[in-house]
Design a protein around this motif. Structure first.
Motif, PDB file in Angstrom:
ATOM      1  N   ARG A 175       0.853  -1.207   0.000  1.00 14.58           N
ATOM      2  CA  ARG A 175       0.000   0.000   0.000  1.00 14.58           C
ATOM      3  C   ARG A 175       0.880   1.244   0.000  1.00 14.58           C
ATOM      4  N   PHE A 176       0.469   2.252  -0.764  1.00 14.76           N
ATOM      5  CA  PHE A 176       1.230   3.505  -0.811  1.00 14.76           C
ATOM      6  C   PHE A 176       0.353   4.596  -1.424  1.00 14.76           C
ATOM      7  N   THR A 177       0.757   5.826  -1.148  1.00 13.20           N
ATOM      8  CA  THR A 177       0.093   6.995  -1.744  1.00 13.20           C
ATOM      9  C   THR A 177       1.154   7.901  -2.348  1.00 13.20           C
ATOM     10  N   PRO A 178       1.213   8.022  -3.676  1.00 12.58           N
ATOM     11  CA  PRO A 178       2.199   8.892  -4.319  1.00 12.58           C
ATOM     12  C   PRO A 178       1.919  10.362  -4.019  1.00 12.58           C
ATOM     13  N   SER A 179       2.968  11.157  -3.855  1.00 13.52           N
ATOM     14  CA  SER A 179       2.791  12.589  -3.650  1.00 13.52           C
ATOM     15  C   SER A 179       2.474  13.275  -4.980  1.00 13.52           C
ATOM     16  N   GLU A 180       2.200  14.557  -4.925  1.00 12.97           N
ATOM     17  CA  GLU A 180       1.905  15.307  -6.154  1.00 12.97           C
ATOM     18  C   GLU A 180       3.115  15.380  -7.077  1.00 12.97           C
ATOM     19  N   ASN A 181       4.322  15.261  -6.493  1.00  9.97           N
ATOM     20  CA  ASN A 181       5.543  15.357  -7.294  1.00  9.97           C
ATOM     21  C   ASN A 181       6.053  14.001  -7.774  1.00  9.97           C
ATOM     22  N   GLY A 187      -0.635   3.496 -10.284  1.00 10.55           N
ATOM     23  CA  GLY A 187      -1.424   4.428  -9.492  1.00 10.55           C
ATOM     24  C   GLY A 187      -1.302   5.862  -9.960  1.00 10.55           C
ATOM     25  N   GLU A 188      -1.943   6.776  -9.200  1.00  7.94           N
ATOM     26  CA  GLU A 188      -1.952   8.195  -9.544  1.00  7.94           C
ATOM     27  C   GLU A 188      -1.534   9.022  -8.346  1.00  7.94           C
ATOM     28  N   ALA A 189      -1.034  10.227  -8.633  1.00  9.48           N
ATOM     29  CA  ALA A 189      -0.599  11.136  -7.580  1.00  9.48           C
ATOM     30  C   ALA A 189      -1.737  11.424  -6.610  1.00  9.48           C
ATOM     31  N   SER A 190      -1.389  11.434  -5.320  1.00  8.89           N
ATOM     32  CA  SER A 190      -2.301  11.794  -4.219  1.00  8.89           C
ATOM     33  C   SER A 190      -3.447  10.796  -4.013  1.00  8.89           C
TER      34      SER A 190
END
Length: 366
Positions: A175-181, A187-190
């Motif tokens: 599981r992870f959440t990419p930042s805007e950068n 997956g996709e940012a945020s």
């Protein structure tokens, strides 16, 4: 025609410089690594006479066990045999390479050669080195597992004794959440993401860390690769000092001494008596190995074959085993055969010679 650096690379794959002791100075000592090799002369010690022999045989590379440059040199004026040897080598464009305590430390090095000469069986390291292994744990999408594993295996991960491509894996959810950068592969940012991933575990020699990590990062699809590196306390059975094995048949003290003289081509030796005990298990260490006497006793050896034992160190046998001092030169002279077999195997159409110079500074009288 191979260059000097090609020979050096092959020798250091066989006996990595990472395994030399901190006081040592193994490696290329003189010469231009890009010169083409015309021939190689193999020796225990590189002396003036050895350099002259190399010139006479058309060799521009000498491979020795003992480094000719061992201590710091502040001038080259010819005041010692070391300086004269270096000057002669440079004048004749002779490259000198030494493989010393790194060759002592590998499982197929100096001590394995002694064990071979004595025809020992069930051979293993006498004193294995700790902290020479790393464990790598990383996480990779299931679909990319084989590609990444193949890359790190080619870089040297997962080689354990006679087994290659060794790894352990278990599947779970990452599981992870990419930042805007971020620039995520999946997956996709945020936006929170979850992926079926494999947790992979491999073990490898610590000196291969950089090449294996580079291979992992190059092959892995993720922008950020989650991983752990851990130094292992495990003893490395392929790296250490000394070896121990068993004779084919038990021998009396007198039989073993005669056997030792024959197999190692000795003029004489010094030893401690063990009386009426028989000898079956034998520990060995090329060169000066008295620091391993206690290890030899702990291994259950009946005899310990080495060189350069001091008077008071013979007392350390405590009557528990025979210490047989066969001499420093005599215990290591067959390193020439290791070099010959290794170089000839990798460069079969190449001129390789065993030096005919006896560099032993010690003479015997009876």
């Amino acid at each position: 025609m191979p260059q000097i650096k090609d020979i050096v690379k092959m020798l250091e794959q066989y006996a990595p410089l990472a395994y030399q002791e901190s006081y040592d100075n193994a490696g290329l000592q003189t010469g231009n690594s890009t010169d083409a090799v015309t021939g190689i002369l193999l020796c225990l010690d590189c002396t003036e006479a050895v350099v002259e022999e190399a010139v006479a045989k058309g060799c521009n590379m000498v491979v020795a066990h003992h480094p000719v440059i061992f201590k710091g040199i502040k001038s080259l004026t010819g005041k010692s045999y070391v300086e004269r040897t270096i000057i002669k080598a440079i004048r004749n464009n002779i490259a000198i390479y030494a493989s010393h305590t790194n060759l002592d430390s590998i499982h197929n090095g100096v001590n394995a050669k002694i064990a071979e000469k004595l025809e020992l069986q069930n051979v293993k390291m006498l004193s294995s080195k700790p902290h020479t292994l790393l464990q790598l744990v990383f996480f990779v999408p299931v679909a990319d597992t084989d590609k990444v594993l193949d890359a790190i295996h080619k870089a040297g991960a997962g080689q354990i004794g006679e087994y290659s491509n060794c790894s352990f894996q278990v599947t779970g959810t990452g599981r992870f959440t990419p930042s805007e950068n971020a620039d995520p592969t999946i997956g996709e940012a945020s936006k929170p993401e979850q992926v079926q991933e494999n947790r992979i575990e491999v073990v490898f020699p610590a000196y291969k860390k950089n090449s294996i990590m580079n291979a992992l990062l190059a092959a892995h699809p993720y922008e950020e690769v989650a991983h752990y590196l851990t130094i292992l306390e495990n003893q490395n059975q392929e790296v250490g000092i000394g070896m121990v094995g068993e004779l084919k048949t038990e021998q009396s003290e007198e039989q073993f001494l005669a056997y030792l003289k024959e197999k190692m081509n000795l003029q004489g030796l010094r030893y401690t008596s063990i009386g009426n005990k028989t000898i079956k298990k034998v520990a060995v260490c090329g060169g000066a190995g008295s620091f391993l006497i206690k290890d030899a006793i702990r291994s259950g050896a009946d005899a310990f074959v080495t060189g350069d034992v001091k008077y008071h160190e013979f007392f350390d046998a405590e009557g528990q085993l025979m210490i047989a001092d066969i001499g420093h030169y005599e215990s290591e002279v067959y390193t020439k055969e290791i070099f010959y077999d290794t170089i000839s195997k990798n460069f079969p159409n190449f001129a390789v010679y065993l030096s005919n110079v006896n560099t032993n500074p010690i003479r015997y009288t009876f």
